[in-house]
Motif scaffolding. Structure first.
Motif, PDB file in Angstrom:
ATOM      1  N   PHE A  94     -18.529 -43.370  17.019  1.00 55.72           N
ATOM      2  CA  PHE A  94     -18.610 -43.482  18.505  1.00 55.72           C
ATOM      3  C   PHE A  94     -19.420 -42.354  18.577  1.00 55.72           C
ATOM      4  O   PHE A  94     -19.906 -41.351  17.985  1.00 55.72           O
ATOM      5  CB  PHE A  94     -17.192 -42.923  18.788  1.00 55.72           C
ATOM      6  CG  PHE A  94     -16.515 -41.740  18.328  1.00 55.72           C
ATOM      7  CD1 PHE A  94     -16.922 -40.534  18.792  1.00 55.72           C
ATOM      8  CD2 PHE A  94     -15.392 -41.885  17.271  1.00 55.72           C
ATOM      9  CE1 PHE A  94     -15.999 -39.169  18.137  1.00 55.72           C
ATOM     10  CE2 PHE A  94     -14.811 -40.594  16.633  1.00 55.72           C
ATOM     11  CZ  PHE A  94     -15.190 -39.409  17.220  1.00 55.72           C
ATOM     12  N   LEU A 100     -18.244 -46.883  21.477  1.00 53.57           N
ATOM     13  CA  LEU A 100     -17.998 -47.343  20.149  1.00 53.57           C
ATOM     14  C   LEU A 100     -19.423 -48.140  19.836  1.00 53.57           C
ATOM     15  O   LEU A 100     -19.896 -48.931  20.493  1.00 53.57           O
ATOM     16  CB  LEU A 100     -16.919 -48.380  19.940  1.00 53.57           C
ATOM     17  CG  LEU A 100     -15.422 -47.803  20.300  1.00 53.57           C
ATOM     18  CD1 LEU A 100     -14.532 -48.572  19.725  1.00 53.57           C
ATOM     19  CD2 LEU A 100     -15.455 -46.493  19.648  1.00 53.57           C
ATOM     20  N   TYR A 228      -8.760 -43.761  19.477  1.00 51.99           N
ATOM     21  CA  TYR A 228     -10.043 -44.192  18.672  1.00 51.99           C
ATOM     22  C   TYR A 228      -9.566 -45.737  18.049  1.00 51.99           C
ATOM     23  O   TYR A 228     -10.251 -46.553  18.265  1.00 51.99           O
ATOM     24  CB  TYR A 228     -10.530 -43.295  17.490  1.00 51.99           C
ATOM     25  CG  TYR A 228     -11.668 -43.630  16.840  1.00 51.99           C
ATOM     26  CD1 TYR A 228     -12.673 -44.600  17.010  1.00 51.99           C
ATOM     27  CD2 TYR A 228     -11.791 -43.072  15.371  1.00 51.99           C
ATOM     28  CE1 TYR A 228     -13.775 -44.938  16.253  1.00 51.99           C
ATOM     29  CE2 TYR A 228     -12.812 -43.382  14.562  1.00 51.99           C
ATOM     30  CZ  TYR A 228     -13.735 -44.186  15.012  1.00 51.99           C
ATOM     31  OH  TYR A 228     -14.616 -44.353  14.286  1.00 51.99           O
TER      32      TYR A 228
END
Length: 401
Positions: A94, A100, A228
């Motif tokens: 990221f 991303l 994430y």
């Protein structure tokens, strides 16, 4: 008699493959087969030279086709799909604004892109310093050092650096002699993770994203590891991709367990990556069996060890390792990495082949290793830096299934 094998993924033509470009392997598989030792395997592979090749999920593009193309670029993945890779990989990390993108590591921009030759070099965690005497050059540039908008201004290059380079230009000019800069001269097109999903789907391929370990301390600006892991899955859901087309990967078992618990449809195919480490040979079957049983109990279905963990030398021949057999007996599905990655086999093949270095002496042995992985270990997929070799094998050996 030539052995045949049944692979869960090897003989499957991809969903959507009808819209993909025709498979074109190029000369490399034939070059390797010509140089194999005489025997049943060579005879079988030679007999397939006039086959019409189709894309195979057994053939997985490792960062695309980085033997010759800059990794994790549009061009690299188009090349891999053209060579029949049925599954393509985006290593996911990221940016500073928590978007991303596809990079092998959060901190590899200095070796995989042109960032050091741009004004963004001043944003790097460790600015470039040239080599000075015996002191090597140094630099570290992270995706988290820049925003997504800034990331989009970069171009990909072959992953390499000349540690003794005194200038940025010299440092960036480090591509190994057995790779090439031929397809990076104009720069590779970088991708976000979402863009990789759209591209791979367009190419008729399935997906194996790897959630990379952050180089920054987590949480990052409030962005947790769970955030994430979830964000990566959300981008497949947002794109309408069926979970059975996705094999999410991580070296972090906690990521795999997170997907199993929170995204069970994606978690069914979550892949736990493991690699050779110092002292590997000193482990024993009891330890392996305990580890494998624990993984199965936690719902892990896929294990992806490095090639050197799955093959060994027995009676002078390349063979399945005891570790591989124990993993299969525990009920784990195996995927492995990475064929044609670490250099010519006439010099031992590097890290990936250290367990069989005494038994390999030329690149034709890639097919010997591949045959053992498929027939004796029973892997369900093989990552490769040049997918044509694996595609050829999967098509040829799946005949008559």
């Amino acid at each position: 008699m030539t052995r045949t094998f049944t692979l869960a993924l090897a003989g499957t033509i991809l969903a959507g493959a009808a819209t993909a470009a025709p498979v074109e392997l190029g000369p490399r598989p034939f070059y390797l087969i010509d140089r194999m030792e005489e025997g049943a395997l060579k005879d079988k592979l030679m007999a397939c030279q006039d086959m019409e090749m189709t894309a195979q999920k057994f053939s997985i593009g490792h960062r695309g086709a980085p033997l010759m193309f800059p990794e994790h670029t549009v061009e690299s993945n188009r090349a891999a799909a053209r060579m029949g890779a049925g599954i393509l990989e985006c290593d996911v990390t990221f940016t500073a604004d928590k978007e991303l993108v596809c990079r092998h590591a959060q901190n590899d921009l200095h070796t995989t892109t042109n960032i050091l030759a741009t004004d963004l070099a001043e944003n790097c965690t460790t600015p470039f310093t040239g080599a000075n005497g015996d002191t090597p050059a140094a630099a570290e540039c992270r995706t988290s050092d820049i925003t997504l908008a800034e990331f989009r201004t970069l171009t990909g290059k072959m992953d390499a650096a000349n540690a003794m380079g005194e200038t940025v230009e010299a440092y960036m000019d480090g591509t190994a002699g057995w790779r090439t800069d031929l397809y990076s001269a104009m720069g590779g097109t970088l991708m976000t993770h979402a863009e990789s999903i759209a591209l791979f789907d367009e190419l008729g391929a399935d997906f194996t994203p790897e959630l990379k370990s952050p180089s920054v301390e987590m949480p990052f600006d409030g962005f947790t590891q769970a955030d994430y892991a979830q964000k990566m899955i959300n981008e497949y859901k947002d794109a309408g991709i069926a979970p059975n087309r996705v094999w999410p990967q991580s070296f972090n078992l906690e990521d795999v367990l997170y997907w199993i618990e929170n995204e069970p449809e994606f978690g069914k195919q979550a892949v736990y990556l493991v690699e050779w480490f110092n002292g590997f040979d000193e482990q024993n079957a009891e330890t392996w069996n305990e580890d494998f049983a624990a993984l199965v109990d936690q719902g892990v279905n896929y294990l992806a060890p490095s090639i050197n963990m799955l093959v060994t030398v027995k009676d002078g021949q390349i063979a399945a390792s005891d570790y591989a057999m124990a993993a299969k007996e525990a009920g784990l599905n195996l995927i492995t990495w990475t064929l044609e990655r670490s250099g010519p086999l006439n010099t031992g093949g590097g890290w990936y082949y250290q367990s069989v270095a005494e038994a390999v002496d030329n690149d034709a042995d890639y097919f010997t290793v591949l045959d053992v992985l498929a027939q004796d270990v029973g892997v369900e997929g093989v990552f490769s830096d040049w997918p044509a070799t694996v595609t050829y094998y999967a098509n040829c050996m799946a005949q008559g299934m």
